[in-house]
Design a protein around this motif. Structure first.
Motif, PDB file in Angstrom:
ATOM      1  N   GLY A   1      46.147  50.163  29.152  1.00 12.55           N
ATOM      2  CA  GLY A   1      46.767  50.996  28.403  1.00 12.55           C
ATOM      3  C   GLY A   1      47.959  50.921  28.001  1.00 12.55           C
ATOM      4  N   LEU A   2      48.721  50.553  29.536  1.00 10.93           N
ATOM      5  CA  LEU A   2      50.539  50.877  29.633  1.00 10.93           C
ATOM      6  C   LEU A   2      50.739  49.785  28.701  1.00 10.93           C
ATOM      7  CD1 LEU A   2      51.599  51.884  33.100  1.00 10.93           C
ATOM      8  CD2 LEU A   2      51.999  53.332  31.061  1.00 10.93           C
ATOM      9  N   ALA A   3      49.759  48.636  28.582  1.00  8.95           N
ATOM     10  CA  ALA A   3      50.685  47.403  27.375  1.00  8.95           C
ATOM     11  C   ALA A   3      50.056  47.303  26.608  1.00  8.95           C
ATOM     12  CB  ALA A   3      50.165  46.176  28.659  1.00  8.95           C
ATOM     13  N   GLY A   4      49.298  48.480  26.063  1.00  8.60           N
ATOM     14  CA  GLY A   4      49.310  48.814  24.539  1.00  8.60           C
ATOM     15  C   GLY A   4      47.572  47.738  24.379  1.00  8.60           C
ATOM     16  N   GLY A   5      47.567  47.156  25.487  1.00 10.59           N
ATOM     17  CA  GLY A   5      45.818  46.530  25.157  1.00 10.59           C
ATOM     18  C   GLY A   5      46.685  45.257  25.276  1.00 10.59           C
ATOM     19  N   ALA A   6      47.533  44.467  25.641  1.00 11.99           N
ATOM     20  CA  ALA A   6      47.494  43.198  26.712  1.00 11.99           C
ATOM     21  C   ALA A   6      46.406  42.587  26.993  1.00 11.99           C
ATOM     22  CB  ALA A   6      49.174  42.822  26.593  1.00 11.99           C
ATOM     23  N   PHE A   7      46.176  41.239  26.321  1.00 14.23           N
ATOM     24  CA  PHE A   7      44.372  40.605  27.069  1.00 14.23           C
ATOM     25  C   PHE A   7      45.263  39.897  28.421  1.00 14.23           C
ATOM     26  CE2 PHE A   7      46.414  37.337  25.251  1.00 14.23           C
ATOM     27  CZ  PHE A   7      46.764  35.799  26.584  1.00 14.23           C
ATOM     28  N   TRP A   8      47.016  39.746  28.705  1.00 14.23           N
ATOM     29  CA  TRP A   8      46.806  38.563  30.148  1.00 14.23           C
ATOM     30  C   TRP A   8      47.454  39.642  31.281  1.00 14.23           C
ATOM     31  CZ3 TRP A   8      51.598  40.892  31.264  1.00 14.23           C
ATOM     32  CH2 TRP A   8      52.410  41.852  30.506  1.00 14.23           C
ATOM     33  N   VAL A   9      47.827  41.435  30.952  1.00  9.58           N
ATOM     34  CA  VAL A   9      48.153  42.144  32.208  1.00  9.58           C
ATOM     35  C   VAL A   9      47.024  41.419  32.774  1.00  9.58           C
ATOM     36  CG1 VAL A   9      48.044  44.471  33.090  1.00  9.58           C
ATOM     37  CG2 VAL A   9      49.215  43.673  30.849  1.00  9.58           C
ATOM     38  N   MET A  10      45.341  42.029  32.371  1.00 13.66           N
ATOM     39  CA  MET A  10      44.324  41.621  32.839  1.00 13.66           C
ATOM     40  C   MET A  10      43.730  40.395  33.971  1.00 13.66           C
ATOM     41  SD  MET A  10      42.943  44.258  33.941  1.00 13.66           S
ATOM     42  CE  MET A  10      41.930  43.458  35.091  1.00 13.66           C
ATOM     43  N   GLY A  11      44.704  39.436  32.973  1.00 11.07           N
ATOM     44  CA  GLY A  11      44.639  37.607  33.296  1.00 11.07           C
ATOM     45  C   GLY A  11      46.179  37.774  34.988  1.00 11.07           C
ATOM     46  N   VAL A  12      47.093  38.945  34.489  1.00 11.83           N
ATOM     47  CA  VAL A  12      47.990  38.494  35.655  1.00 11.83           C
ATOM     48  C   VAL A  12      47.881  39.242  37.652  1.00 11.83           C
ATOM     49  CG1 VAL A  12      49.941  39.159  36.274  1.00 11.83           C
ATOM     50  CG2 VAL A  12      50.144  38.530  34.347  1.00 11.83           C
ATOM     51  N   TYR A  13      46.592  40.848  36.870  1.00 10.53           N
ATOM     52  CA  TYR A  13      46.141  41.413  38.309  1.00 10.53           C
ATOM     53  C   TYR A  13      44.559  40.127  38.634  1.00 10.53           C
ATOM     54  CZ  TYR A  13      43.829  44.997  39.766  1.00 10.53           C
ATOM     55  OH  TYR A  13      42.628  45.944  41.098  1.00 10.53           O
ATOM     56  N   THR A  14      44.307  39.796  38.060  1.00 14.23           N
ATOM     57  CA  THR A  14      43.273  38.588  38.274  1.00 14.23           C
ATOM     58  C   THR A  14      43.678  37.902  39.514  1.00 14.23           C
ATOM     59  OG1 THR A  14      41.811  38.811  36.694  1.00 14.23           O
ATOM     60  CG2 THR A  14      41.361  36.953  37.781  1.00 14.23           C
ATOM     61  N   ALA A  15      45.033  37.275  38.597  1.00 14.96           N
ATOM     62  CA  ALA A  15      45.791  36.141  39.708  1.00 14.96           C
ATOM     63  C   ALA A  15      46.353  36.667  40.886  1.00 14.96           C
ATOM     64  CB  ALA A  15      47.131  35.707  38.323  1.00 14.96           C
ATOM     65  N   VAL A  16      46.288  37.817  40.782  1.00  9.82           N
ATOM     66  CA  VAL A  16      47.339  38.537  41.926  1.00  9.82           C
ATOM     67  C   VAL A  16      46.125  38.380  42.881  1.00  9.82           C
ATOM     68  CG1 VAL A  16      48.346  40.355  42.831  1.00  9.82           C
ATOM     69  CG2 VAL A  16      48.894  39.456  41.186  1.00  9.82           C
ATOM     70  N   LEU A  17      45.324  38.841  42.822  1.00 10.55           N
ATOM     71  CA  LEU A  17      44.139  39.062  44.242  1.00 10.55           C
ATOM     72  C   LEU A  17      43.528  37.695  44.286  1.00 10.55           C
ATOM     73  CD1 LEU A  17      40.953  41.621  41.351  1.00 10.55           C
ATOM     74  CD2 LEU A  17      42.673  42.486  43.411  1.00 10.55           C
TER      75      LEU A  17
END
Length: 469
Positions: free
Chosen positions: A426-442
């Motif tokens: 939501g903060l990133a306006g729906g950008a897909f890469w946010v969840m990609g980065v989050y998954t990579a951090v995990l």
């Protein structure tokens, strides 16, 4: 702080087969500390329990992504309602460490069977009651309470199943056998996903919101009866009976874990981030992202893309029922750490490409993304984890250690993943890469956990000391 693994001489033995036909099971059981019948019964009871647990959590997760904001939070906006719904979902994970503390300690003092009977009843009844809730604010408050109870009961369910299965398995094939009960995870998730998929294809959205969403919750009463009946016929783990007979049972196993097993707990907690977090991300969050962000951007109905996501989750889940024990068997051949590390690296490399695939809204790409993330990434780690976590802890505090590590990892990854993921998108306006980065951090955090752990394949589970010092 040094590391030491304890072996029993089995680590280098070749694994001849990963099939579980009658002959194979009998041959394997001849090397196990229990009879072939009890080995099969342990597999069945763990599988049914895992099926009920994940049926509970899957229908709750799917209902959270699809209907709860309309039922319990109708006055909130779309994004706020979704956040409130996933906050309720996360409450179950918040309660799991407390359940792990309580039931894990009980399992080390009173035995595995007693706790497995208790937890299955708590989980099942709380799930069934969700189907009877009224809509609106009152229902929302009771929903949170039931979710907390459900999470409390689930806090030691998988830890108990994996501990029991590891303790009764033949040592050379412990990874394979310990992973078998977790096929129930995918049976339960597949059943829940199939139920919602059938409703989406046969009923209108208004009918689902009016009454049909209750049916999957009420149906859990059938699984409760089957699970309790099977577990009543289960015998106690011989490893625990030997411990009890030698008068080595400790009064405060959780205290023992907290004072002597901090490193294996920390390693196991971090190792859960990519496995549990990835499992949640590639099922629940993907469906919510498709039905919200992607549907809005493409100008299509939310329910259409949510249905595509549900189908993709079902395909990935069914495949996971095959891949998880396969990776468990592979860990018998090449080691738990090797398989776990490879799974975390795959998840790291898969994170951004898979979320781009999801963002396209293309059914084929969505299915590929979910298959890779769940059936290969998350569940390659789960396949190795089932035996590895039990092998990390000494016999006096094994149930407590596995439960504590699993459930702290669950609340930090699986519990926070949906809320934090939706918030960041939501903060990133729906950008897909946010969840990609989050998954990579995990995945990166899990690689740190793997580095802190040690190889445990072939370890003697009657050893009273932890595998890591």
């Amino acid at each position: 702080m040094g590391m030491k693994a304890y072996g029993s001489g089995y680590a280098a033995e070749p694994i001849q087969s990963i099939s579980l036909d009658d002959a194979g099971a009998d041959q394997a059981a001849s090397q196990a500390p229990v009879s072939p019948e009890q080995l099969r019964r342990a597999i069945l009871t763990g599988g049914v329990g895992s099926a009920l647990e994940y049926y509970d959590f899957a229908i709750f997760g799917l209902a959270t992504a699809l209907v709860f904001r309309h039922i319990f939070f109708p006055t909130l906006g779309a994004n706020a309602g979704l956040l409130a719904s996933f906050g309720t979902y996360g409450a179950g994970f918040l309660a799991r460490p407390f359940g792990g503390l309580f039931f894990g300690s009980l399992g080390d003092r009173k035995g595995r069977k007693f706790v497995l009977l208790l937890t299955i009843a708590i989980m099942g009844v709380s799930t069934m009651l969700v189907g009877l809730l009224p809509s609106g604010p009152v229902g929302a408050v009771v929903l949170v309470a039931l979710r907390l109870v459900q999470g409390f009961g689930a806090g030691a369910e998988q830890a108990g199943a994996s501990t029991l299965m590891a303790e009764v398995s033949p040592v050379p094939r412990r990874g394979f056998f310990a992973a078998l009960p977790f096929v129930g995870i995918f049976a339960g998730f597949g059943l829940a996903t199939a139920t919602f998929s059938v409703m989406q294809h046969t009923l209108g959205n208004d009918e689902i919101l009016a009454w049909a969403w209750r049916l999957p919750f009420l149906a859990s009463v059938v699984l409760i009866g089957v699970a309790v009946w099977i577990r009543l016929r289960l015998r106690e783990s011989p490893v625990f009976l030997n411990l009890e007979g030698a008068r080595e049972v400790v009064r405060s196993p959780m205290k023992t874990v907290m004072t002597t097993a901090r490193r294996p707990v920390l390693a196991a907690v971090l190792m859960r981030f990519a496995e549990q977090g990835g499992s949640t991300i590639y099922t629940t969050i993907v469906i919510a992202f498709l039905g919200g962000t992607v549907a809005t951007r493409m100008g299509v109905r939310s329910s259409d893309l949510a249905t595509i996501g549900t189908t993709g989750a079902l395909i990935a889940t069914l495949a996971s029922a095959i891949t998880t024990p396969m990776f468990g068997a592979l860990s018998d051949r090449i080691g738990r750490i090797t398989v776990y590390r490879a799974g975390a690296i795959f998840m790291l490399l898969w994170s951004l490409p898979s979320w781009w695939m999801v963002s396209t809204g293309n059914p084929l790409w969505i299915a590929v993304a979910m298959f890779g993330g769940l059936a290969i990434g998350a569940n390659s780690m789960l396949g190795a984890q089932c035996a590895h976590f039990a092998e990390l802890f000494g016999n006096r505090c094994r149930y407590s250690g596995v439960a504590l590590a699993r459930e702290i990892g669950a609340v930090l990854s699986g519990g926070l993943a949906p809320v934090l993921g939706i918030y960041l998108v939501g903060l990133a306006g729906g950008a897909f890469w946010v969840m990609g980065v989050y998954t990579a951090v995990l995945a990166t955090l899990t690689l740190i956990g793997v580095a802190l752990s040690t190889e445990t394949r072939g370890r003697d589970l009657t050893d009273l000391n932890d595998a890591i010092h």
